[in-house]
Motif scaffolding. Structure first.
Motif, PDB file in Angstrom:
ATOM      1  N   UNK A   4       0.689  -1.027  -0.389  1.00  0.00           N
ATOM      2  CA  UNK A   4      -0.099   0.224  -0.113  1.00  0.00           C
ATOM      3  C   UNK A   4       1.198   1.075   0.051  1.00  0.00           C
ATOM      4  N   UNK A   5       0.184   2.341  -0.628  1.00  0.00           N
ATOM      5  CA  UNK A   5       1.005   3.745  -0.279  1.00  0.00           C
ATOM      6  C   UNK A   5      -0.221   4.480   0.728  1.00  0.00           C
ATOM      7  N   UNK A   6       0.824   5.269   1.315  1.00  0.00           N
ATOM      8  CA  UNK A   6       0.182   6.193   2.441  1.00  0.00           C
ATOM      9  C   UNK A   6       1.078   7.736   1.552  1.00  0.00           C
ATOM     10  N   UNK A   7       0.064   8.142   1.195  1.00  0.00           N
ATOM     11  CA  UNK A   7       0.591   9.543   0.389  1.00  0.00           C
ATOM     12  C   UNK A   7      -0.063  10.755   1.577  1.00  0.00           C
ATOM     13  N   UNK A  34       4.352   8.338   1.327  1.00  0.00           N
ATOM     14  CA  UNK A  34       5.147   8.989  -0.464  1.00  0.00           C
ATOM     15  C   UNK A  34       4.691  10.514   0.178  1.00  0.00           C
ATOM     16  N   UNK A  35       5.754  11.386   0.054  1.00  0.00           N
ATOM     17  CA  UNK A  35       5.939  12.663  -0.125  1.00  0.00           C
ATOM     18  C   UNK A  35       4.828  13.319  -1.593  1.00  0.00           C
ATOM     19  N   UNK A  36       3.895  14.057  -1.290  1.00  0.00           N
ATOM     20  CA  UNK A  36       3.997  14.977  -2.066  1.00  0.00           C
ATOM     21  C   UNK A  36       4.039  15.858  -2.505  1.00  0.00           C
ATOM     22  N   UNK A  37       4.338  16.182  -3.886  1.00  0.00           N
ATOM     23  CA  UNK A  37       5.408  17.507  -4.589  1.00  0.00           C
ATOM     24  C   UNK A  37       4.327  18.121  -5.226  1.00  0.00           C
ATOM     25  N   UNK A  38       4.411  19.164  -5.467  1.00  0.00           N
ATOM     26  CA  UNK A  38       2.964  20.396  -5.595  1.00  0.00           C
ATOM     27  C   UNK A  38       4.089  21.555  -5.763  1.00  0.00           C
ATOM     28  N   UNK A  86      -3.868   4.496   1.526  1.00  0.00           N
ATOM     29  CA  UNK A  86      -3.275   4.758   2.976  1.00  0.00           C
ATOM     30  C   UNK A  86      -3.828   6.089   3.399  1.00  0.00           C
ATOM     31  N   UNK A  87      -5.026   6.451   3.603  1.00  0.00           N
ATOM     32  CA  UNK A  87      -5.610   7.605   4.364  1.00  0.00           C
ATOM     33  C   UNK A  87      -5.911   7.608   6.039  1.00  0.00           C
ATOM     34  N   UNK A  88      -6.237   8.230   5.864  1.00  0.00           N
ATOM     35  CA  UNK A  88      -6.721   8.801   7.844  1.00  0.00           C
ATOM     36  C   UNK A  88      -8.102   9.928   7.663  1.00  0.00           C
ATOM     37  N   UNK A  89      -8.385   9.775   8.601  1.00  0.00           N
ATOM     38  CA  UNK A  89      -9.609  10.363   8.538  1.00  0.00           C
ATOM     39  C   UNK A  89      -9.686  11.286   9.966  1.00  0.00           C
ATOM     40  N   UNK A  90      -9.925  12.801  10.253  1.00  0.00           N
ATOM     41  CA  UNK A  90     -10.216  12.997  11.988  1.00  0.00           C
ATOM     42  C   UNK A  90     -11.809  13.363  11.354  1.00  0.00           C
ATOM     43  N   UNK A  91     -11.324  14.439  11.891  1.00  0.00           N
ATOM     44  CA  UNK A  91     -13.079  15.356  11.344  1.00  0.00           C
ATOM     45  C   UNK A  91     -13.868  14.857  10.917  1.00  0.00           C
TER      46      UNK A  91
END
Ligand code: ADP
Length: 156
Positions: A4-7, A34-38, A86-91
Motif C-alpha cells: 500500500x501507499x500512504x500519500x 509517499x511525500x507529495x511534491x506540488x 492509505x489515508x487517515x480521517x479526523x473530523x
C-alpha cells in the motif's frame, strides 16, 4: 506480497501520521510513505527534508519505504504494483475532502482502492499546520511529533 501507499504532505510528519502508519503496517506486507511534491503549494519543508524526517521517524519498521512523487498518487501506486492507498480521517471536514479525493482517484484508476483509518481520540487534533503554528508561537510540540522532527522544528 501486499503493498500500500500512504500519500500525504507530511509537512512535517507528526505522531498522528505515525499512528496511522503503525496500524497500516499490520495490514500490508509493505507500506510506502509517499511525500507529495506540488510546486504550486507552499510547504514548510522541501521534499528531501520531509523524506529525511520520515525515514528517521520510521526506521524501526522493516516494511516501510519512503519516497516522493510529483504526479498522481494512483499512478505511482500502479507503477509500483501497490493495490491500496492509505489515508487517515479526523473530523467530519476530513471526510468531505477524502471522499472527493477517493472519487477522483476512482475515476483515474478504479483498480486502486483506498483504506481509511480513524484518528485515535488523543491524536485527532494533530495536524502539521497546527504543529507549525504552535511552534511559531513558542509552544513546545515535542509530545506531538517524533523527536527528530521536534529538533528540526526548534532549529527552524
Ligand atoms: P494531505 O495534504 O495530503 O492531506 P497530510 O500530511 O496533511 O497530507 O495528511 C496525510 C493523511 O494523513 C491524510 O489522510 C490525513 O487525514 C491523515 N492525517 C493527518 N494527521 C492525522 C492525525 N492526527 N490522525 C489521523 N490521520 C491524520
Amino acid at each position: 506480497m501486499s503493498k500500500a501507499i500512504y500519500p500525504g504532505s507530511f509537512d512535517p510528519i507528526t505522531n498522528g501520521h505515525l499512528d496511522i502508519l503503525s496500524r497500516a503496517v499490520k495490514v500490508f506486507d509493505e507500506v510506502v510513505v509517499l511525500v507529495a511534491v506540488n510546486p504550486e503549494k507552499h510547504f514548510n519543508f522541501t521534499p528531501e527534508e520531509r523524506v529525511e524526517m520520515i525515514k528517521e521517524a520510521t526506521k524501526q519498521y522493516k516494511n516501510v519505504k519512503v519516497d516522493f512523487y510529483k504526479g498522481l498518487t494512483v499512478e505511482y501506486a500502479k507503477k509500483n504494483h501497490a493495490t491500496h492507498l492509505i489515508r487517515g480521517l479526523r473530523a467530519v471536514s476530513d471526510f468531505e475532502y477524502e471522499f472527493q479525493l477517493a472519487s477522483a482517484n476512482e475515476h483515474v484508476d478504479s483498480s486502486i482502492d483506498m483504506i481509511f483509518f480513524m484518528a485515535r481520540g488523543d491524536k485527532s487534533f494533530i495536524s502539521s499546520s497546527a504543529i507549525m503554528e504552535l511552534a511559531r508561537n513558542g509552544i513546545d510540540v515535542s509530545d506531538l511529533v517524533p523527536p527528530s522532527v521536534s529538533k528540526i522544528i526548534n532549529k527552524k
